[in-house]
Write a protein that holds these residues in place. Sequence first.
Motif, short mmCIF file in Angstrom:
data_model
loop_
_atom_site.label_atom_id
_atom_site.label_comp_id
_atom_site.label_asym_id
_atom_site.label_seq_id
_atom_site.Cartn_x
_atom_site.Cartn_y
_atom_site.Cartn_z
N GLU A 1 5.95 11.10 -17.24
CA GLU A 1 5.51 11.01 -18.63
C GLU A 1 5.30 9.55 -19.05
OE1 GLU A 1 4.78 13.72 -20.17
OE2 GLU A 1 5.52 14.97 -18.54
N GLU A 2 6.09 8.64 -18.48
CA GLU A 2 6.00 7.23 -18.84
C GLU A 2 4.87 6.51 -18.12
OE1 GLU A 2 9.79 5.61 -17.91
OE2 GLU A 2 10.92 7.04 -19.12
N ALA A 3 4.72 6.79 -16.83
CA ALA A 3 3.69 6.10 -16.02
C ALA A 3 3.08 7.09 -15.03
CB ALA A 3 4.31 4.92 -15.29
N PRO A 4 2.23 7.98 -15.51
CA PRO A 4 1.68 9.03 -14.63
C PRO A 4 0.90 8.48 -13.45
CG PRO A 4 0.49 8.93 -16.72
CD PRO A 4 1.69 8.07 -16.88
N GLY A 5 0.12 7.41 -13.66
CA GLY A 5 -0.66 6.85 -12.57
C GLY A 5 0.20 6.25 -11.49
N ALA A 6 1.26 5.55 -11.88
CA ALA A 6 2.15 4.91 -10.91
C ALA A 6 2.90 5.95 -10.09
CB ALA A 6 3.14 4.00 -11.63
N VAL A 7 3.36 7.02 -10.72
CA VAL A 7 4.08 8.07 -10.00
C VAL A 7 3.15 8.77 -9.02
CG1 VAL A 7 5.29 10.28 -10.24
CG2 VAL A 7 5.76 8.42 -11.84
N ALA A 8 1.91 9.04 -9.43
CA ALA A 8 0.95 9.68 -8.54
C ALA A 8 0.66 8.80 -7.33
CB ALA A 8 -0.34 9.99 -9.30
N ALA A 9 0.50 7.50 -7.56
CA ALA A 9 0.25 6.57 -6.45
C ALA A 9 1.45 6.53 -5.50
CB ALA A 9 -0.05 5.18 -7.00
N CYS A 10 2.65 6.56 -6.06
CA CYS A 10 3.86 6.57 -5.23
C CYS A 10 3.93 7.82 -4.37
CB CYS A 10 5.10 6.45 -6.10
SG CYS A 10 5.39 4.80 -6.77
N CYS A 11 3.52 8.95 -4.93
CA CYS A 11 3.51 10.20 -4.16
C CYS A 11 2.59 10.09 -2.96
CB CYS A 11 3.05 11.36 -5.05
SG CYS A 11 4.25 11.86 -6.31
N VAL A 12 1.41 9.52 -3.17
CA VAL A 12 0.45 9.33 -2.07
C VAL A 12 1.03 8.41 -1.00
CG1 VAL A 12 -1.80 8.39 -1.46
CG2 VAL A 12 -1.56 9.76 -3.53
N LEU A 13 1.64 7.31 -1.43
CA LEU A 13 2.18 6.33 -0.48
C LEU A 13 3.38 6.89 0.29
CD1 LEU A 13 1.93 3.05 -2.59
CD2 LEU A 13 0.45 3.80 -0.71
N VAL A 14 4.20 7.70 -0.36
CA VAL A 14 5.36 8.29 0.32
C VAL A 14 4.89 9.24 1.42
CG1 VAL A 14 7.28 9.90 0.05
CG2 VAL A 14 7.01 8.01 -1.55
N VAL A 15 3.92 10.09 1.12
CA VAL A 15 3.38 11.00 2.14
C VAL A 15 2.81 10.20 3.30
CG1 VAL A 15 1.63 12.74 2.64
CG2 VAL A 15 2.92 12.87 0.52
#
Length: 208
Positions: free
Chosen positions: A52-66
């Motif tokens: 909710e605070e930083a949707p773009g950053a969390v989405a990017a982190c998800c991609v990088l973790v995978v």
Amino acid sequence: ANMADSRLLQRRALVAASIAIAACAAAGLWLTRGHWGAALQLLRQEAERRREEAPGAVAACCVLVVALWVILLIPSTPIEVTIAYLYGLRLGFPLVYLGKVLGCLSAFAIGRSCLRDCCERHVRKTRLLRAVEGAVAKEPLRIAFLSRAAYLPIAFKNYGLAVLDLPWSAFVAALLTVEVWNSLQFALIGSAARSVGGGSGGGGGGVG
């Protein structure tokens, strides 16, 4: 000659450092294997809060973790399902797909460059892989698609094919095509769990 020797030493040092980092990461994951479930639960809760605070950053982190999981040869299924649970199918699938593609491309590039010598030693030990090398030379696109679609270790699909001199074009074509289904099946599972469990909003609905 001195310059060649220097480059060889630098390459060996890079390979040694890469192997050491991967070994440390694998050892840490093995020693903490009993806590993976709890860790994933905490990760999911933190991601839900931060989304909710930083949707773009969390989405990017998800991609990088995978992607990182794929490079380090760590089973990424729990992460993929968790991402689809968080985001639903509409956004979860593209995030998982991008992560898998980025990770596989990176692993293929690493296997063809700084870890080539190490990967080649393992490939040459296996008679089956030596036989596949001949098939790769004759029908690279066919072997690329069959290898990507088959239930083979991800190490062979990325690092193994890298040292068997599979052309980049064949690798990318098979990866972009077959990985659609490989990513979609786990995204569907996570999305279905979201629908049943009533996952929190934002980022698309569940299946159907």
